[in-house]
Design a protein around this motif. Structure first.
Motif, short mmCIF file in Angstrom:
data_model
loop_
_atom_site.label_atom_id
_atom_site.label_comp_id
_atom_site.label_asym_id
_atom_site.label_seq_id
_atom_site.Cartn_x
_atom_site.Cartn_y
_atom_site.Cartn_z
N SER B 46 6.48 -4.10 -12.77
CA SER B 46 5.63 -3.50 -11.73
C SER B 46 5.68 -4.26 -10.41
O SER B 46 5.04 -3.87 -9.45
CB SER B 46 4.18 -3.46 -12.23
OG SER B 46 3.66 -4.78 -12.21
N LYS B 49 5.82 -2.92 -6.52
CA LYS B 49 5.82 -1.46 -6.46
C LYS B 49 4.64 -0.92 -5.66
O LYS B 49 4.63 0.25 -5.29
CB LYS B 49 5.78 -0.87 -7.88
CG LYS B 49 7.08 -1.09 -8.64
CD LYS B 49 7.43 0.09 -9.53
CE LYS B 49 8.83 -0.05 -10.09
NZ LYS B 49 8.85 -0.37 -11.51
N HIS B 50 3.64 -1.76 -5.41
CA HIS B 50 2.46 -1.27 -4.68
C HIS B 50 2.77 -0.98 -3.21
O HIS B 50 1.99 -0.35 -2.52
CB HIS B 50 1.34 -2.31 -4.76
CG HIS B 50 1.74 -3.65 -4.21
ND1 HIS B 50 2.43 -4.57 -4.97
CD2 HIS B 50 1.62 -4.17 -2.98
CE1 HIS B 50 2.69 -5.63 -4.23
NE2 HIS B 50 2.21 -5.42 -3.02
N ASN B 51 3.91 -1.47 -2.71
CA ASN B 51 4.26 -1.19 -1.32
C ASN B 51 4.69 0.28 -1.17
O ASN B 51 5.53 0.75 -1.93
CB ASN B 51 5.43 -2.08 -0.89
CG ASN B 51 4.99 -3.53 -0.78
OD1 ASN B 51 4.19 -3.88 0.09
ND2 ASN B 51 5.48 -4.36 -1.69
N THR B 52 4.12 0.96 -0.19
CA THR B 52 4.44 2.39 -0.07
C THR B 52 5.90 2.61 0.29
O THR B 52 6.49 3.61 -0.08
CB THR B 52 3.54 3.09 0.98
OG1 THR B 52 3.52 2.28 2.14
CG2 THR B 52 2.13 3.29 0.47
N THR B 130 2.82 -3.25 2.42
CA THR B 130 1.52 -2.61 2.38
C THR B 130 0.47 -3.68 2.11
O THR B 130 0.36 -4.18 1.00
CB THR B 130 1.50 -1.54 1.26
OG1 THR B 130 2.59 -0.66 1.50
CG2 THR B 130 0.19 -0.79 1.24
N PRO B 189 -1.63 -8.85 -4.35
CA PRO B 189 -1.61 -8.72 -5.82
C PRO B 189 -0.77 -9.81 -6.48
O PRO B 189 0.15 -10.36 -5.87
CB PRO B 189 -0.99 -7.34 -6.05
CG PRO B 189 -0.26 -7.02 -4.81
CD PRO B 189 -0.95 -7.74 -3.69
#
Ligand SMILES: Nc1ncnc2c1ncn2[C@@H]1O[C@H](COP(=O)(O)OP(=O)(O)O)[C@@H](O)[C@H]1O
Ligand SMILES: [Mg+2]
Lengths: 225, 810
Positions: B46, B49-52, B130, B189
């Motif tokens: 993961s 992956k939080h970056n748009t 992000t 994160p």
């Protein structure tokens, strides 16, 4: 050979105490063929187990060949047993995974007989019991009579002085039964002492003497010969 | 119908409590391992992956070979990002992170605190990554010098509130700059390849800007949607010719990049997809501790194997027990129950058990996740399971596992011939089932591979800790940040040096462990550098005492000495440099380097060669390195004697407090820092050990159940044998023999597999242990011992039973 005086055996299960043998006494001489009779549950098998040194008595005396064996520990009993006593059971008790030859060979392995000697001795008894041609078969491939002959072969292969038979014909038809009785008689004539539990008056006639039991005690003795 | 299945299944479960318990415990432990590991793997996958724009972000990496020393860098030059954006329309945006300055001392109240999660960043960092803003304006936050963006935790730590906008933070640099907080962002994160609490303005970095030849900046670009990064990599050649070659010509004789390449040198740039960084990037310097896809594979395999072992157990115990249920099946069949409904019944039973196992497993995961985090260095939480995808998976898993595990016993039992069963003619088929033997072999195969893996990992770690590394890391206390004492640094060193228990001291700006300061420079063997005589090496500025304090060995020549004047043009090289420049006796020879100003060259005289020492992890070979006298007081090393070190540290701290009351006192032992380099391996070792133990535990549960069943199956046989004179030993041996045979077969299969797997793992280390034969012998022996202990308890119990009892039931 066997002298039993005031032999006692109890079974305790939870709260019930069963008296299986109640101050039982008798004597058997070497070379005798004795039948033990009596109703189910009177203690015949229990007696045979004690005489066969498989089980311990709770009281009384048991002289085997002049030695007091009541109170022998498991190890000593096993030692005495494997050299002196052979067993024949109602349900044959052959080992399913072993061949006829291997079943008969077992007692010799446990008494430490060398492999070469074992072969000749096993073949000798199998020959005598007329099942040599079945030597490589498994028990389930044999008829009941044949299985019991294998069991007898196994009981005698060690040349024991005493053979104990617990209802040896119980699972057999009459012709197979007679065959087995004939085998035992032959053995007895060659000098082996035999104690046999039976329900059949017919089979009992093969013996020299009948001990009748009731509720853990001997009631009468009939001398037949 | 279905309800009836469940009711019957439940009753059966209660009827055979021991069996159910063995089966459910085995399953639960197996499932718990599986869930834990799947959480670990999900977390590893993961990252970032939080970056748009995650899939469009790339890092510009540099691959440089100059004079035989290879550099695989995660950084590139400062003008690279802007140049790419200017010249190539596919590049939507770029941003740079500068983390090379290390930690910073920040003022909180009246004292300074050391912060390690700090970096300088371009204002465009918000366009690329992000980073949700809690307060302030992302667009303008880092536009000006003396601005800083801080995380919520940092805001709470320094100001007691998230509302920190406009407040000032003083940094203990030369100018005591006060930075103004222009934005507060959510904490970054954990599953990102970098994690900062403070992002300072890039304008505050003091740097010779515009230099294409120095590589110091993590540079990220965003490509337009649909752009192919592999195709984009082809543009770098053109960029090198246009911008870099002209700069290089200013201080080197170099005609073209082709000439440069022809002499074995290299200058290449490439884009690294950001999503791959965590699992595939192993460059220098990384912004965080990366993992490796290899470990993801290993862990996934372990998870699957443990789940399989648990299923295998289930099948094993169920088929074993099926003998006892043969009669039930026979009767049901005689009564006209169809094969289908029998299979349905058995599958319901197994699924029900798996479901109960799963619930217990989730409880176990909940209990053990903290421990797992501590050994695996993760921060997983059970909430991870609440994602819809995983929940569906958790719901389907009992069904699939239940069907998988129940299928064999179900078909096995339902295909009995009722007449044969009722006549009691199944015994033989069960006790000698090849299928079940194969299952036991499989379980022990897995256990043995895991045991060998664990031993090899720990042996390698032990090897690393005791390897001849060319310096003596023991009893070396490093006091960090002594540069902050300014003029008092020498006094501090002298006074601590006089304390009892301190044997020697040296300023030590550079340390022979990873993640310490490094200084890479270009040297040549002739005054005019060209692509043939030039090479790159580490140059460390040290003082007179550095080499003896570090316990390094001078092979030829002499250490720096005050007897030779200031000795400022002396240089000491390691064996790797001597080999690189191809000189048998380099002492007295000269090395040249540029001072940084165009055409200004200084020369050094080689005064000694030191024995190679490992200054990076043992995964890497020892590169060329030289030392010269310098004035780097970043840290101070003290050689201390064994004894009351705690008291000594207290004294040193007291001394520090009198000299720098507002500075944090921080120290490390060099051998601890050395061990830290292998934390990943230590984690792998511990995780492998834990799972090896669990795998063995589950396998033992299965074996235990199986042995109990076997002993029960063979009661009559044992009785007969005892009547015929068999001893307790001979019966125990008889019953254990089969299992021993299976474990031996498992060993024979496991040995080559384990050898292959562990050789592959060890290949990552330039310095590694051999896998000696005794490792295999030991693993096999341990497995055998465990199997025998598990089985023999039943065997002995069976052997001790009075034969009268076993034969009476006839
Ligand atoms: N292991 C045992 N536990 C409890 N009671 C037993 C046990 N063995 C035999 N008995 C009881 O002892 C009595 C005698 O049994 P047994 O010797 O088997 O009789 P028989 O062989 O004459 O039919 C019976 O009442 C039987 O129930
Ligand atoms: Mg009886």
């Amino acid at each position: 050979m066997i002298k039993i005086t005031n032999l006692e055996k109890y079974y305790r299960t939870e709260e019930v105490e069963t008296v299986a043998l109640n101050k039982l006494s008798f004597e058997i001489k070497e070379g005798e063929f004795v039948a033990i009779m009596g109703p189910s549950g009177c203690g015949k098998s229990t007696l045979l187990n004690i005489v066969g040194l498989l089980d311990d008595a709770d009281g009384g005396s048991f002289m085997f060949n002049g030695i007091e064996v009541a109170g022998f520990n498991e190890r000593k009993r096993a030692d005495l047993r494997k050299h002196n006593i052979g067993f024949v059971f109602q349900s044959f008790n052959l080992i399913d995974e072993l061949t006829v030859f291997e079943n008969v060979e077992l007692p010799l392995i446990y008494t430490g007989v060398k492999a070469a000697d074992r072969k000749t001795r096993v073949e000798e008894v199998l020959d005598k019991m007329q099942i040599m041609h079945r030597r490589n078969h498994y028990p389930q491939q044999l008829s009941g009579g044949q299985q019991q002959r294998v069991a007898v072969a196994r009981a005698v292969v060690n040349k024991p002085k005493l053979i104990l038979a617990d209802e040896p014909t119980g699972n057999l038809d009459s012709s197979n039964g007679n065959e087995v009785m004939q085998l035992l008689t032959d053995l007895n004539e060659q000098g082996t002492t035999i104690i046999m539990v039976t329900h059949s008056e017919h089979d009992a006639k093969y013996s020299h003497r009948i001990i009748r039991m009731l509720d853990g005690q001997t009631v009468t003795e009939n001398i037949l010969v | 119908m279905f309800k009836n299945y469940i009711v019957v299944a439940w009753r059966n479960l209660l009827k055979n409590k021991t069996f159910s318990l063995l089966n459910i415990v085995g399953l639960a432990v197996g499932l718990a391992c599986f869930i834990l590991i799947s959480m670990y793997v999900m977390d590893e996958l993961s990252y970032d992956k939080h970056n748009t724009k995650a899939s469009r972000i790339y890092r510009v990496d540099s691959d440089i070979r100059f004079g035989g020393s290879d550099l695989r860098l995660a950084v590139c030059s400062d003008p690279m990002g802007a140049t790419l954006k200017k010249d190539y329309p596919q590049v939507e945006q770029f941003t740079r992170i500068y983390a090379s300055s290390g930690s910073k001392l920040l003022k909180k109240g009246t004292t300074f605190i050391e912060e390690t999660k700090v970096a300088h960043a371009d204002s465009t960092i918000f366009d690329v990554f992000t980073l949700p803003v809690v307060a302030g304006n992302a667009k303008t936050a880092l536009n000006e010098p003396n601005t800083v963006v801080i995380s919520e935790s940092a805001a709470k730590k320094y100001f007691g509130t998230v509302d920190a906008m406009g407040k000032g933070i003083e940094v203990n640099d030369e100018k005591h700059t006060v930075y103004k907080v222009t934005a507060v962002i959510k904490d970054m994160p954990q599953n990102a390849h970098f994690n900062y609490d403070f992002l300072f303005s890039m304008d505050n970095v003091e740097y010779g800007w515009g230099n294409f030849l120095s590589h110091n900046f993590q540079t990220y670009i965003v490509l337009q949607p649909g752009a192919d990064y592999k195709a984009f990599n082809k543009n770098f050649k053109q960029l090198i010719d246009k911008y870099i070659l002209p700069q290089a010509k200013q201080f080197m004789q170099i005609n073209s990049m082709e000439d440069f390449a022809r002499t074995g040198n290299k200058l290449e740039y490439s884009l690294m997809p950001m999503l791959d960084i965590h699992l595939y990037s192993d460059r220098f310097p990384e912004l965080g501790v990366n993992s490796s896809i290899q470990y993801v594979y290993i862990f996934s395999a372990v998870a699957l194997f443990i789940l399989l072992i648990a299923c295998v157990n289930f099948m094993n115990l169920s088929t074993a027990r099926s003998a006892n249920r043969a009669k039930e099946v026979g009767i049901r069949k005689v009564l006209g129950t169809g094969k289908k409904s029998l299979i349905g019944q058995f599958l319901t039973e197994s699924t029900l058990m798996v479901f109960i196992g799963l619930i217990i497993a989730i409880g176990l995961v909940w209990l053990s996740v903290g421990y797992f985090n501590s050994i695996a260095g993760k921060s997983l939480s059970i909430e991870m399971l609440l994602q819809p995808g995983y929940l569906l998976f958790l719901l389907l898993m009992p069904v699939v596992t239940g069907v998988l595990a129940g299928l064999y016993p179900a078909f096995f039992l339902s295909s009995f011939q009722p007449i044969a069963v009722l006549k009691g003619r199944t015994g033989k088929a069960f006790s000698r089932s090849n299928f079940r033997s194969a299952l036991v072999v499989f379980q022990f195969f897995t256990s043995i591979v895991l045991i060998i893996g664990t031993i090899v990992v720990f042996r390698q770690l032990n090897y690393i800790q005791n390897a001849k590394i060319g310096f003596n890391k023991d009893q070396l206390l490093i006091v960090n940040g002594t540069w902050a004492l300014n003029t008092k640094a020498d006094a501090f060193r002298n006074e601590v040096g006089k304390m009892s228990g301190v044997k020697a001291s040296s300023f030590a700006g550079y340390l022979p462990v990873s993640n310490s300061s490094r200084n890479d420079n270009t040297f040549s063997t002739e005054a005019v550098m060209n692509e043939k005589n030039g090479f790159n090496m580490q140059v460390w500025n040290v003082d007179y005492d550095y080499i003896p304090v570090m316990g390094m060995e001078v092979l030829k020549g002499r250490n720096f000495s005050k007897e030779y004047g200031s000795d400022t043009t002396a240089i000491i090289i390691n064996e790797a440099v001597a080999k690189l420049i191809g000189m048998d006796d380099p002492v007295g020879k000269k090395l040249y380097t540029s001072t940084g100003n165009a055409n200004e060259i200084i020369s050094y005289t080689i005064v000694a060669v030191v024995k190679n020492f490992n200054f990076e992890s043992l995964r890497q070979n020892i590169g060329p390195l030289a030392m010269r006298l310098g004035n780097n007081k970043w840290a101070t090393a003290f050689k201390v004697s064994a004894g009351d070190v705690t008291a000594l540290i207290k004294n040193i701290e007291a001394k520090w407090k009198t000299m720098a009351p507002d500075m944090p006192f921080s120290y490390q032992f060099l051998d601890d820092s050395f061990d830290n380099m292998y934390r990943a391996e230590q984690r792998i070792g511990k995780v492998a050990l834990s799972f090896a133990l669990l795998a063995i535990f589950i396998a033992c549960l299965g074996l235990f159940g199986l042995a109990a069943y076997m002993a029960e199956q063979r009661t009559k046989e044992i009785g007969v044998r005892k009547v015929l004179g068999a001893s307790v030993t001979s019966i125990t041996t008889l019953l254990s023999k089969d299992f021993v045979k299976l474990v031996c077969i498992a060993s024979l299969i496991a040995f080559p597999v384990a050898w292959w797997a562990m050789s592959t793992w060890l290949r990552d280390f330039a310095y590694r242990v051999n896998i000696s034969w005794w490792v295999f012998a030991l693993a096999g022996f341990v497995a055998l011992l465990i199997a025998v202990l598990t089985v023999s308890s039943h065997a002995i119990k069976a052997a001790l039973t009075n034969p009268v009892k076993s034969l009476r039931n006839e």
